[in-house]
Scaffold this motif. Sequence first.
Motif, short mmCIF file in Angstrom:
data_model
loop_
_atom_site.label_atom_id
_atom_site.label_comp_id
_atom_site.label_asym_id
_atom_site.label_seq_id
_atom_site.Cartn_x
_atom_site.Cartn_y
_atom_site.Cartn_z
N PHE A 37 0.84 -1.19 0.00
CA PHE A 37 0.00 0.00 0.00
C PHE A 37 0.87 1.23 0.00
CE2 PHE A 37 0.69 -1.16 4.40
CZ PHE A 37 0.98 0.06 5.03
N THR A 38 0.29 2.34 -0.41
CA THR A 38 0.96 3.63 -0.44
C THR A 38 0.10 4.63 0.31
OG1 THR A 38 1.86 3.11 -2.62
CG2 THR A 38 1.89 5.43 -1.96
N VAL A 39 0.73 5.40 1.18
CA VAL A 39 0.04 6.47 1.90
C VAL A 39 0.53 7.78 1.32
CG1 VAL A 39 -0.32 7.56 4.14
CG2 VAL A 39 -0.14 5.07 3.99
N PHE A 40 -0.40 8.60 0.85
CA PHE A 40 -0.09 9.88 0.23
C PHE A 40 -0.31 11.01 1.23
CE2 PHE A 40 -1.65 7.08 -3.12
CZ PHE A 40 -0.56 7.07 -3.97
N LEU A 63 -6.87 3.02 8.31
CA LEU A 63 -6.23 1.75 8.64
C LEU A 63 -4.84 1.67 8.02
CD1 LEU A 63 -9.24 -0.70 8.17
CD2 LEU A 63 -8.29 0.17 10.32
N TYR A 64 -4.72 2.10 6.77
CA TYR A 64 -3.42 2.10 6.11
C TYR A 64 -2.48 3.11 6.76
CZ TYR A 64 -5.45 -0.94 2.63
OH TYR A 64 -6.05 -2.01 2.01
N ALA A 65 -3.00 4.26 7.13
CA ALA A 65 -2.16 5.26 7.81
C ALA A 65 -1.66 4.72 9.14
CB ALA A 65 -2.94 6.56 8.00
N ARG A 66 -2.50 4.03 9.87
CA ARG A 66 -2.09 3.46 11.16
C ARG A 66 -1.05 2.36 10.95
NH1 ARG A 66 -6.59 1.02 14.88
NH2 ARG A 66 -6.08 -0.86 13.75
N ALA A 67 -1.26 1.50 9.95
CA ALA A 67 -0.29 0.45 9.64
C ALA A 67 1.05 1.06 9.25
CB ALA A 67 -0.82 -0.45 8.52
N PHE A 68 1.02 2.11 8.44
CA PHE A 68 2.25 2.78 8.03
C PHE A 68 2.99 3.31 9.25
CE2 PHE A 68 4.71 6.49 6.95
CZ PHE A 68 5.46 6.05 5.88
N ASP A 69 2.28 3.98 10.15
CA ASP A 69 2.92 4.54 11.35
C ASP A 69 3.56 3.44 12.20
OD1 ASP A 69 2.24 7.12 10.66
OD2 ASP A 69 0.46 7.18 11.95
N ARG A 70 2.87 2.32 12.34
CA ARG A 70 3.41 1.22 13.15
C ARG A 70 4.64 0.61 12.48
NH1 ARG A 70 -0.96 -2.85 14.95
NH2 ARG A 70 0.69 -3.46 16.37
N LEU A 71 4.60 0.42 11.18
CA LEU A 71 5.75 -0.14 10.48
C LEU A 71 6.92 0.85 10.46
CD1 LEU A 71 3.85 -1.84 7.54
CD2 LEU A 71 5.16 -3.01 9.33
N ALA A 72 6.63 2.13 10.28
CA ALA A 72 7.68 3.16 10.27
C ALA A 72 8.43 3.19 11.59
CB ALA A 72 7.07 4.53 9.95
N GLY A 73 7.75 2.85 12.66
CA GLY A 73 8.40 2.84 13.97
C GLY A 73 9.45 1.74 14.11
N THR A 74 9.41 0.73 13.26
CA THR A 74 10.40 -0.35 13.34
C THR A 74 11.50 -0.20 12.29
OG1 THR A 74 9.18 -1.82 11.86
CG2 THR A 74 8.68 -1.98 14.21
#
Length: 93
Positions: A37-40, A63-74
């Motif tokens: 997915f891509t978050v713009f 949901l995608y924005a939340r997933a992105f934030d969680r993945l970005a944290g790792t």
Amino acid sequence: MAGQLGHLLDASHFPPVTLGVIPFSADGRPMWTLETFTVFDDSGACRTAVSPGDSHCPERDHLYARAFDRLAGTAVYGPSGARLIASAIDVLS
């Protein structure tokens, strides 16, 4: 694949680009994504769809924005991320 990683490494040096790399060894990885997915920014998100016409569902953007934030944290960024990419290129070459 080494060429693709080389392109990412080159792109990571452009000022507007922030490239994060999630190491396989990342502790506490919150999830494994089953789709890309891509978050713009704040304008929405889209996912790579298996079926045509099913790539954007505005009601799921959060949901995608939340997933992105969680993945970005790792992820690791900057020189640490570049070293991971360079290491992967070395393995593939």
